[in-house]
Design an enzyme around this catalytic site. Structure first.
Site, PDB file in Angstrom:
ATOM      1  NE  ARG A 124       6.953  -0.784  10.086  1.00 42.60           N
ATOM      2  CZ  ARG A 124       5.894  -0.672   9.543  1.00 42.60           C
ATOM      3  NH1 ARG A 124       5.590  -0.098   8.190  1.00 42.60           N
ATOM      4  NH2 ARG A 124       4.684  -0.996   9.899  1.00 42.60           N
TER       5      ARG A 124
ATOM      6  NE  ARG B 256       2.387  -4.955  11.316  1.00 42.17           N
ATOM      7  CZ  ARG B 256       3.684  -5.011  10.548  1.00 42.17           C
ATOM      8  NH1 ARG B 256       4.582  -5.482  10.803  1.00 42.17           N
ATOM      9  NH2 ARG B 256       3.429  -4.225   9.305  1.00 42.17           N
TER      10      ARG B 256
ATOM     11  CE  LYS C  68      -2.065  -0.757   4.135  1.00 43.33           C
ATOM     12  NZ  LYS C  68      -1.237  -2.309   4.303  1.00 43.33           N
TER      13      LYS C  68
ATOM     14  NE  ARG D 146       7.422  -2.836   5.955  1.00 44.14           N
ATOM     15  CZ  ARG D 146       6.180  -2.777   6.105  1.00 44.14           C
ATOM     16  NH1 ARG D 146       5.399  -2.274   5.036  1.00 44.14           N
ATOM     17  NH2 ARG D 146       5.667  -2.934   7.163  1.00 44.14           N
TER      18      ARG D 146
ATOM     19  NE  ARG E 136      -3.787  -1.125  10.513  1.00 42.73           N
ATOM     20  CZ  ARG E 136      -2.701  -0.608   9.739  1.00 42.73           C
ATOM     21  NH1 ARG E 136      -3.017   0.574   9.316  1.00 42.73           N
ATOM     22  NH2 ARG E 136      -1.575  -1.218   9.662  1.00 42.73           N
TER      23      ARG E 136
HETATM   24  P1  ADP Z   1       1.518  -1.997   8.010  1.00 44.40           P
HETATM   25  O1  ADP Z   1       0.693  -1.691   6.935  1.00 44.40           O
HETATM   26  O2  ADP Z   1       2.758  -2.291   7.246  1.00 44.40           O
HETATM   27  O3  ADP Z   1       0.957  -2.857   8.967  1.00 44.40           O
HETATM   28  P2  ADP Z   1       1.380   0.986   8.958  1.00 44.40           P
HETATM   29  O4  ADP Z   1       2.402   1.422   8.609  1.00 44.40           O
HETATM   30  O5  ADP Z   1       0.112   0.877   8.348  1.00 44.40           O
HETATM   31  O6  ADP Z   1       1.718  -0.704   8.584  1.00 44.40           O
HETATM   32  O7  ADP Z   1       1.134   0.692  10.357  1.00 44.40           O
HETATM   33  C1  ADP Z   1       1.915   0.340  11.507  1.00 44.40           C
HETATM   34  C2  ADP Z   1       1.097   0.368  12.669  1.00 44.40           C
HETATM   35  O8  ADP Z   1       0.630   1.590  13.162  1.00 44.40           O
HETATM   36  C3  ADP Z   1      -0.094  -0.765  12.959  1.00 44.40           C
HETATM   37  O9  ADP Z   1       0.351  -2.091  13.237  1.00 44.40           O
HETATM   38  C4  ADP Z   1      -0.929  -0.263  14.094  1.00 44.40           C
HETATM   39  O10 ADP Z   1      -0.132  -0.443  15.526  1.00 44.40           O
HETATM   40  C5  ADP Z   1      -0.613   1.370  13.928  1.00 44.40           C
HETATM   41  N1  ADP Z   1      -1.677   2.110  13.190  1.00 44.40           N
HETATM   42  C6  ADP Z   1      -1.458   2.350  11.776  1.00 44.40           C
HETATM   43  N2  ADP Z   1      -2.831   2.796  11.401  1.00 44.40           N
HETATM   44  C7  ADP Z   1      -3.811   2.673  12.428  1.00 44.40           C
HETATM   45  C8  ADP Z   1      -5.063   2.839  12.326  1.00 44.40           C
HETATM   46  N3  ADP Z   1      -5.794   3.158  11.391  1.00 44.40           N
HETATM   47  N4  ADP Z   1      -5.763   2.383  13.597  1.00 44.40           N
HETATM   48  C9  ADP Z   1      -5.024   1.697  14.567  1.00 44.40           C
HETATM   49  N5  ADP Z   1      -3.606   1.558  14.553  1.00 44.40           N
HETATM   50  C10 ADP Z   1      -3.033   1.929  13.502  1.00 44.40           C
END
Ligand code: ADP
Ligand code: ZN
Length: 211
Positions: free
Chosen positions: A155, A166, A13, A122, A88
């Protein structure tokens, strides 16, 4: 045009969004990137969310929704945006509907095995946030970012226990959004397994952007 990028962690994404901003000329808004910047800056928000994110869990809806509502009110988001990683949960989607119009939701389709391959390789730049992959898009030999010279790191939440968590969280809390947006007629599927170039061309077809 207001886009939402929906899909499991590691589906690409963020990588696709970073490419798409150059021709769509709208901001790429990643809640994960905003949280990581806050953690790096040791701000109150960063201190509050660090342990949650490192464990692969979701930040609470109230905190996340408030952050997005504020970001979408900024002048640069008025002509459109790509929201990457938000909503999410169903409550986040319902909250979003109260303060912004959603035009298209892009659903990134990929298997758990594909996710594990992507996340295992990654690497992320601390400077510009660019996502590298040790095989598909390696950083420079000295481990620095080829775009800005920044330090490239793994990360904490890309380490294996957090990745499993996740994926579980995605299937339980986020995947229901696929049906939610499909019912509204807003969902567009992209096969995320073949890699970024094929995703980019599929995305261009459905946005009507040429080249
Ligand atoms: P990825 O898509 O690789 O899992 P992101 O960078 O989108 O990673 O998100 C990393 C972390 O940030 C998530 O695992 C969560 O802990 C937090 N996070 C990101 N967006 C949200 C959201 N919309 N609601 C709750 N937590 C979020
Ligand atoms: Zn960089």
């Amino acid at each position: 045009m207001n886009f939402i990028f929906l899909g499991p962690p590691g589906a690409g994404k963020g990588t696709l969004a970073a490419r798409a901003v150059s021709f769509l000329k709208i901001p790429h808004i990643s809640t994960g990137a905003i949280f990581r910047a806050a953690i790096g800056a040791r701000s109150p928000l960063g201190l509050k969310v660090k342990a949650i994110i490192d464990a692969g869990k979701l930040v609470d809806d109230e905190t996340t929704v408030a952050l997005v509502q504020e970001r979408l009110a900024a002048p640069d988001a008025q002509a459109g945006y790509i929201l990457d990683g938000f909503p999410r949960t169903i409550p986040q989607a319902e909250a979003l509907a109260g303060f912004s119009r959603v035009d298209k939701v892009i659903n990134f389709d990929i298997s758990d095995a594909g996710v594990l391959e992507r996340l295992g390789g990654r690497r992320v730049c601390r400077g510009c946030g660019h996502n590298f992959h040790v095989t598909f898009d390696p950083p420079a030999q000295d481990g620095l970012c080829v775009h800005c010279g920044g330090e490239v790191y793994i990360r904490d939440d890309d380490k294996s226990e957090a990745v499993q968590k996740r994926l579980e969280v995605y299937r339980a809390q986020t995947a229901p959004l696929i049906g939610y947006y499909r019912e509204k007629g807003l969902l567009y599927d992209i096969d995320a397994s073949p890699g970024i170039e094929s995703m980019l061309s599929d995305f261009k077809k459905l946005t009507g952007s040429g080249c």
